[in-house]
Write a protein that holds these residues in place. Structure first.
Motif, PDB file in Angstrom:
ATOM      1  N   ALA A 284     -46.929 -80.528  58.550  1.00 37.82           N
ATOM      2  CA  ALA A 284     -47.841 -80.411  57.412  1.00 37.82           C
ATOM      3  C   ALA A 284     -48.159 -78.952  57.126  1.00 37.82           C
ATOM      4  CB  ALA A 284     -49.125 -81.195  57.691  1.00 37.82           C
ATOM      5  N   GLU A 285     -48.364 -78.164  58.177  1.00 39.24           N
ATOM      6  CA  GLU A 285     -48.671 -76.744  57.987  1.00 39.24           C
ATOM      7  C   GLU A 285     -47.482 -76.014  57.366  1.00 39.24           C
ATOM      8  OE1 GLU A 285     -50.507 -72.952  60.502  1.00 39.24           O
ATOM      9  OE2 GLU A 285     -50.085 -74.854  61.495  1.00 39.24           O
ATOM     10  N   LEU A 286     -46.269 -76.325  57.797  1.00 42.52           N
ATOM     11  CA  LEU A 286     -45.083 -75.694  57.220  1.00 42.52           C
ATOM     12  C   LEU A 286     -44.898 -76.079  55.758  1.00 42.52           C
ATOM     13  CD1 LEU A 286     -42.568 -76.111  60.200  1.00 42.52           C
ATOM     14  CD2 LEU A 286     -43.523 -73.963  59.341  1.00 42.52           C
ATOM     15  N   LEU A 287     -45.201 -77.323  55.420  1.00 34.47           N
ATOM     16  CA  LEU A 287     -45.075 -77.770  54.033  1.00 34.47           C
ATOM     17  C   LEU A 287     -46.060 -77.038  53.123  1.00 34.47           C
ATOM     18  CD1 LEU A 287     -44.674 -81.592  54.663  1.00 34.47           C
ATOM     19  CD2 LEU A 287     -42.973 -80.117  53.563  1.00 34.47           C
ATOM     20  N   VAL A 288     -47.240 -76.769  53.641  1.00 36.20           N
ATOM     21  CA  VAL A 288     -48.273 -76.119  52.841  1.00 36.20           C
ATOM     22  C   VAL A 288     -48.049 -74.613  52.748  1.00 36.20           C
ATOM     23  CG1 VAL A 288     -50.740 -75.577  52.731  1.00 36.20           C
ATOM     24  CG2 VAL A 288     -49.991 -77.899  53.285  1.00 36.20           C
TER      25      VAL A 288
ATOM     26  N   VAL B 288     -37.487 -79.425  52.850  1.00 37.64           N
ATOM     27  CA  VAL B 288     -37.950 -80.488  53.743  1.00 37.64           C
ATOM     28  C   VAL B 288     -36.922 -80.759  54.831  1.00 37.64           C
ATOM     29  CG1 VAL B 288     -38.517 -82.945  53.902  1.00 37.64           C
ATOM     30  CG2 VAL B 288     -39.417 -81.569  52.009  1.00 37.64           C
ATOM     31  N   SER B 289     -35.642 -80.750  54.471  1.00 40.60           N
ATOM     32  CA  SER B 289     -34.594 -81.023  55.465  1.00 40.60           C
ATOM     33  C   SER B 289     -34.591 -79.964  56.558  1.00 40.60           C
ATOM     34  CB  SER B 289     -33.229 -81.068  54.786  1.00 40.60           C
ATOM     35  OG  SER B 289     -32.964 -79.844  54.110  1.00 40.60           O
TER      36      SER B 289
ATOM     37  N   ALA C 275     -33.087 -86.042  57.819  1.00 41.78           N
ATOM     38  CA  ALA C 275     -34.335 -85.871  57.070  1.00 41.78           C
ATOM     39  C   ALA C 275     -34.951 -87.205  56.673  1.00 41.78           C
ATOM     40  CB  ALA C 275     -34.085 -85.014  55.835  1.00 41.78           C
ATOM     41  N   SER C 276     -34.122 -88.249  56.472  1.00 43.64           N
ATOM     42  CA  SER C 276     -34.664 -89.531  56.017  1.00 43.64           C
ATOM     43  C   SER C 276     -35.587 -90.144  57.066  1.00 43.64           C
ATOM     44  CB  SER C 276     -33.534 -90.497  55.671  1.00 43.64           C
ATOM     45  OG  SER C 276     -32.705 -90.725  56.800  1.00 43.64           O
ATOM     46  N   SER C 277     -35.241 -90.024  58.337  1.00 41.64           N
ATOM     47  CA  SER C 277     -36.094 -90.528  59.410  1.00 41.64           C
ATOM     48  C   SER C 277     -37.420 -89.755  59.428  1.00 41.64           C
ATOM     49  CB  SER C 277     -35.390 -90.400  60.757  1.00 41.64           C
ATOM     50  OG  SER C 277     -36.234 -90.781  61.813  1.00 41.64           O
ATOM     51  N   PHE C 278     -37.337 -88.443  59.277  1.00 42.26           N
ATOM     52  CA  PHE C 278     -38.540 -87.612  59.214  1.00 42.26           C
ATOM     53  C   PHE C 278     -39.415 -88.028  58.038  1.00 42.26           C
ATOM     54  CE2 PHE C 278     -40.431 -83.790  57.198  1.00 42.26           C
ATOM     55  CZ  PHE C 278     -41.389 -83.496  58.158  1.00 42.26           C
ATOM     56  N   ASN C 279     -38.797 -88.244  56.855  1.00 40.34           N
ATOM     57  CA  ASN C 279     -39.555 -88.639  55.661  1.00 40.34           C
ATOM     58  C   ASN C 279     -40.301 -89.950  55.882  1.00 40.34           C
ATOM     59  OD1 ASN C 279     -38.651 -86.400  54.299  1.00 40.34           O
ATOM     60  ND2 ASN C 279     -37.082 -87.477  53.113  1.00 40.34           N
ATOM     61  N   ARG C 280     -39.615 -90.929  56.495  1.00 37.52           N
ATOM     62  CA  ARG C 280     -40.247 -92.237  56.726  1.00 37.52           C
ATOM     63  C   ARG C 280     -41.451 -92.111  57.651  1.00 37.52           C
ATOM     64  NH1 ARG C 280     -34.914 -93.951  57.190  1.00 37.52           N
ATOM     65  NH2 ARG C 280     -35.083 -93.979  59.465  1.00 37.52           N
ATOM     66  N   GLN C 281     -41.289 -91.387  58.756  1.00 34.54           N
ATOM     67  CA  GLN C 281     -42.389 -91.269  59.711  1.00 34.54           C
ATOM     68  C   GLN C 281     -43.524 -90.422  59.151  1.00 34.54           C
ATOM     69  OE1 GLN C 281     -41.452 -90.542  63.823  1.00 34.54           O
ATOM     70  NE2 GLN C 281     -39.410 -91.421  63.628  1.00 34.54           N
ATOM     71  N   PHE C 282     -43.197 -89.402  58.371  1.00 31.91           N
ATOM     72  CA  PHE C 282     -44.242 -88.571  57.758  1.00 31.91           C
ATOM     73  C   PHE C 282     -45.065 -89.420  56.784  1.00 31.91           C
ATOM     74  CE2 PHE C 282     -46.184 -85.575  54.909  1.00 31.91           C
ATOM     75  CZ  PHE C 282     -46.438 -84.451  55.684  1.00 31.91           C
ATOM     76  N   ARG C 283     -44.394 -90.233  55.975  1.00 27.52           N
ATOM     77  CA  ARG C 283     -45.116 -91.076  55.017  1.00 27.52           C
ATOM     78  C   ARG C 283     -45.968 -92.117  55.735  1.00 27.52           C
ATOM     79  NH1 ARG C 283     -42.741 -93.780  49.476  1.00 27.52           N
ATOM     80  NH2 ARG C 283     -44.733 -94.644  48.767  1.00 27.52           N
TER      81      ARG C 283
ATOM     82  N   PRO D 123     -43.111 -86.030  52.425  1.00 25.08           N
ATOM     83  CA  PRO D 123     -43.308 -84.586  52.579  1.00 25.08           C
ATOM     84  C   PRO D 123     -43.367 -83.847  51.247  1.00 25.08           C
ATOM     85  CG  PRO D 123     -41.754 -85.379  54.204  1.00 25.08           C
ATOM     86  CD  PRO D 123     -42.014 -86.529  53.289  1.00 25.08           C
ATOM     87  N   SER D 124     -42.503 -84.222  50.291  1.00 22.31           N
ATOM     88  CA  SER D 124     -42.498 -83.557  48.982  1.00 22.31           C
ATOM     89  C   SER D 124     -43.794 -83.837  48.231  1.00 22.31           C
ATOM     90  CB  SER D 124     -41.298 -84.024  48.153  1.00 22.31           C
ATOM     91  OG  SER D 124     -40.086 -83.646  48.770  1.00 22.31           O
TER      92      SER D 124
END
Length: 245
Positions: free
Chosen positions: A198-202, A208-209, A220-228, A235-236
Motif C-alpha cells: 500500500a505504501e509503494l502504491l501511494v 503494479v506488476s 501479478a494476478s494472485s497479488f491483485n486478488r489478495q490485495f483486493r 491495487p490500481s
C-alpha cells in the motif's frame, strides 16, 4: 461528541501528558507504553487507554501506526460512555478477533480517505461499547517478551528463523506468537507485506506488476486478488483513490 480520530505514525519516544483521554488501537507495529508506572506492550488485537492528565512515556517500533481517539471530558453528555473510559485508570484490554477486524477496517477506510473522520469516530466508539474492562494484564514472561520483540519488527524471515531469533522451538513460538499478537506468524507477515504494498502504491509510480514481483509474488494476478480481499480495492483502484484524495 467531542472526539477527534486520526491515524498516526510514530517514529521516536516521548514523554508528555494531555488534558483528554486517549484511546490507542494499533494498526501496525507495536509500542512500549509506560503510564505513570503502568507498563505494557500495545500490539495487535488490544486497545490501550491513557486517562487525561496522566503522564506517559512511549517507545514505538519503527513501523508503528495507531488509530487514535482523543476523547475530551464531557464528550458523552446524554450518551452512553464506553465502560473502558468510565474509570480514569490506565488499561490494556484484549479485543475479540472479529471486533478487531472491524477496527482495522475503520483504520483502512480512514487511511484511504473513504469516510469522514467524524463518522469513523462514531463507528470506533460503537465498537468500544462492546468491550468490557478486564483485570490488569499479567506481566509478559521472558519468552513472550522475546516473541513480541520479533513480532514488533514485522515478523521478517521464515517461521523457523523467527523462532530461532526468539530462542524457542517452532511449535512453542507459533503458539506464543498467536497468544500475544492475535495472529499467526504467517498472518503477521501478510499484514506487513500488504502494508508495504500500500505504501509503494501511494508513494511511488512503480507498475503494479513490479511491486508484486518485488514482494515475492510469482504473478501479478494472485497479488491483485489478495490485495483486493484485504483492502476492498484492486491495487490500481487503491492508487487512484489515494491520488484523488
Amino acid at each position: 461528541m467531542s472526539i477527534h480520530l486520526e491515524l498516526r505514525s510514530y517514529r521516536g519516544r516521548d514523554r508528555h501528558r494531555h488534558g483528554y483521554s486517549q484511546v490507542l488501537l494499533p494498526m501496525q507495529g507495536a509500542m512500549r507504553l509506560d503510564v505513570e508506572g503502568h507498563r505494557s506492550v500495545v500490539s495487535s488485537n488490544c486497545v490501550a487507554i491513557i486517562p487525561r492528565e496522566h503522564e506517559h512515556d512511549f517507545e514505538p517500533t519503527s513501523d508503528c501506526s495507531m488509530l487514535i481517539l482523543d476523547v475530551e471530558a464531557g464528550a458523552f453528555a446524554g450518551e452512553a460512555e464506553p465502560a473502558l473510559l468510565r474509570d480514569l485508570v490506565p488499561s490494556l484490554t484484549r479485543v475479540e478477533p472479529w471486533l478487531w477486524r472491524m477496527f482495522r477496517q475503520v483504520g483502512a477506510e480512514v487511511e484511504a480517505g473513504a469516510c469522514r473522520p467524524s463518522d469513523a469516530a462514531r463507528m470506533a466508539m460503537a465498537g468500544l461499547q462492546l468491550i468490557q474492562p478486564t483485570a490488569a494484564p499479567r506481566p509478559l514472561s521472558r519468552a513472550e517478551g522475546r516473541v513480541v520483540d520479533v513480532a514488533s519488527h514485522g515478523g521478517a524471515g521464515s517461521v523457523a528463523e523467527m523462532a530461532r531469533t526468539a530462542g524457542l522451538g517452532q511449535s512453542r513460538f507459533h503458539a506464543l506468537f498467536r497468544a500475544t499478537t492475535g495472529q499467526s506468524p504467517k498472518q503477521a507477515q501478510l499484514t506487513r507485506l500488504f502494508d508495504e504494498a500500500a505504501e509503494l502504491l501511494v508513494k511511488t509510480a512503480l507498475p503494479v506488476s513490479e511491486i508484486a514481483y518485488g514482494l515475492g509474488y510469482q504473478n501479478a494476478s494472485s497479488f491483485n486478488r489478495q490485495f483486493r480481499r484485504r483492502f476492498g480495492l484492486t491495487p490500481s483502484e487503491f492508487r487512484a483513490a489515494s491520488r484523488s484524495r
